[in-house]
Design an enzyme around this catalytic site. Structure first.
Site, PDB file in Angstrom:
ATOM      1  CB  THR A  96      -0.853  -0.114   1.283  1.00 17.90           C
ATOM      2  OG1 THR A  96      -1.776  -1.134   1.065  1.00 17.90           O
ATOM      3  CG2 THR A  96      -1.530   1.129   1.717  1.00 17.90           C
ATOM      4  NE  ARG A 146      -8.837  -7.506   2.285  1.00 20.60           N
ATOM      5  CZ  ARG A 146      -7.771  -6.719   2.416  1.00 20.60           C
ATOM      6  NH1 ARG A 146      -7.574  -5.738   1.564  1.00 20.60           N
ATOM      7  NH2 ARG A 146      -6.909  -6.920   3.382  1.00 20.60           N
ATOM      8  CG  ASP A 173      -5.110  -1.820   6.910  1.00 22.88           C
ATOM      9  OD1 ASP A 173      -5.072  -2.453   5.832  1.00 22.88           O
ATOM     10  OD2 ASP A 173      -4.128  -1.200   7.365  1.00 22.88           O
ATOM     11  CB  THR A 190       1.708  -0.835   4.420  1.00 21.04           C
ATOM     12  OG1 THR A 190       1.725  -1.852   3.396  1.00 21.04           O
ATOM     13  CG2 THR A 190       3.091  -0.723   5.028  1.00 21.04           C
ATOM     14  N   GLY A 191       0.130  -3.575   5.380  1.00 21.18           N
ATOM     15  CA  GLY A 191       0.304  -4.959   5.818  1.00 21.18           C
ATOM     16  C   GLY A 191      -0.988  -5.737   5.667  1.00 21.18           C
TER      17      GLY A 191
HETATM   18  N1  ASP Z   1      -3.170  -3.089   4.115  1.00 24.11           N
HETATM   19  C1  ASP Z   1      -3.582  -3.301   2.748  1.00 24.11           C
HETATM   20  C2  ASP Z   1      -4.870  -4.052   2.734  1.00 24.11           C
HETATM   21  O1  ASP Z   1      -5.019  -4.972   3.536  1.00 24.11           O
HETATM   22  C3  ASP Z   1      -2.595  -4.041   1.923  1.00 24.11           C
HETATM   23  C4  ASP Z   1      -1.189  -3.533   1.974  1.00 24.11           C
HETATM   24  O2  ASP Z   1      -0.810  -2.798   2.862  1.00 24.11           O
HETATM   25  O3  ASP Z   1      -0.435  -3.890   1.067  1.00 24.11           O
HETATM   26  O4  ASP Z   1      -5.698  -3.789   1.893  1.00 24.11           O
END
Ligand code: ASP
Length: 325
Positions: free
Chosen positions: A192, A220, A223, A243-244
């Site tokens: 992200t 879906r 966060d 991010t995660g």
């Molecule tokens: N946090 C983001 C999500 O779950 C994905 C990401 O950070 O790469 O949509």
């Protein structure tokens, strides 16, 4: 009293180190250039006395336009081979927030979130309603194909071949796109973008934008657009962009957890961000990282994945970028 500004951003966390050292540095160069360009876009706003809110939106917009990062152009594909984009912004001065989820036609989702914040009514709009709101506000609209890139399609196809039904953080999925690289069995995947800023007036803001997880279930929402999970700002404590693995960040209320540790335990931003990662995110099995900026200008950027693309600048000090520890 006028303060010195600070701006930090991330371009996602995940399993990044895969190539031999020399090739890896070569491969990283475009990411560093993209991070610097986004940092410069936000820094220009702060340097002319602009607000932290405008700075984080400018920086995130630049990352959305860069196909290397999983937001806007270059967003990942969901299980239906489509793109649905999420973004959120928050103003630490007023605690106003705006967010959009599941947009498909808005070129820069973070601008739609910013418009919603300005509007002052709804905080979170989804899907077609969010796209229609952005269109009515005169934002640039695009054909959904605008978000696609051949690299993301290759990542998606490879993930589908290897593990039906799996979802992946974008930078882990990038590793998957390389046939020569064996897939580590525990590799989930992220990617992200986000920014946090402190302006000369002493106000904080945060913004986060994403295409989500590669091969995510249709509909879906992660966060990133959830206030208190993937994005949060409060002049009384900090500004945070995450991010995660989004589901874990939502369940841990991760961004707000950092705020709460500062506010109620009196912790500094570094201890609060580390504590939230270790005590709130990791017990749930969450992976990823945060950029967190304290109201006093201190910066913390912890992550528990292999790497996290990140960049920061402080007034009067040169820009810096990093991927690994
Ligand atoms: N946090 C983001 C999500 O779950 C994905 C990401 O950070 O790469 O949509």
């Amino acid at each position: 009293m006028e303060r010195t500004y600070v701006l930090a951003l991330h371009g996602g966390a995940g399993t990044i180190a895969r190539a031999p050292a020399r090739d890896m540095r070569q491969a990283e160069l475009p990411y560093h250039a993209g991070l610097r360009a986004a940092l410069s876009a936000g820094q220009a706003v702060l340097a002319r006395g602009g607000s932290a809110l405008d700075a984080v939106v400018a920086a995130v917009c630049a990352l959305e336009d860069n196909p290397l990062f999983n937001a806007g152009h270059g967003a990942v594909f969901d299980a239906d081979a489509r793109h649905t984009l999420d973004a959120g912004v928050m103003d630490g001065h007023t605690l106003a927030a705006g967010a959009v989820a599941g947009v498909r036609r808005t070129r820069n989702p973070v601008q739609a979130a910013r418009e919603l914040l300005r509007d002052g009514g709804s905080v979170l709009l989804g899907a077609d309603g969010a796209d229609r709101f952005a269109e009515a506000r005169g934002l640039a609209m695009v054909d959904p194909g605008y978000f696609s890139t051949p690299q993301r399609l290759a990542q998606w196809r490879r993930l589908r071949m290897q593990a039906a039904g799996a979802t992946a953080l974008d930078h882990d999925a990038a590793a998957l796109a390389d046939d020569a690289v064996p897939l580590s069995p525990d590799a989930p995947r992220f990617g992200t973008v986000g920014a946090v800023a402190l302006d000369r007036q002493g106000h904080l803001a945060a913004a986060t934008s994403t295409g989500g997880m590669t091969n995510k279930a249709p509909g879906r929402i992660g966060d990133s657009p959830i206030v208190g999970a993937g994005v949060y700002a409060n002049d009384a404590s900090c500004a945070v962009s995450c991010t995660g693995s989004g589901e874990h960040f939502i369940r841990a209320c991760l961004a707000h957890d950092i705020h709460a540790r500062m506010r109620y335990l009196g912790q500094a931003v570094g201890a609060a961000a580390q504590g939230a990662m270790l005590q709130s995110l990791e017990p749930l099995g969450g992976r990823g990282g945060v950029v967190a900026l304290g109201a006093d200008g201190s910066l913390a950027m912890p992550f528990n994945s292999q790497g996290m693309y990140r960049a920061w600048v402080r007034e009067g000090v040169p820009q810096a970028t990093a991927v690994f520890e």
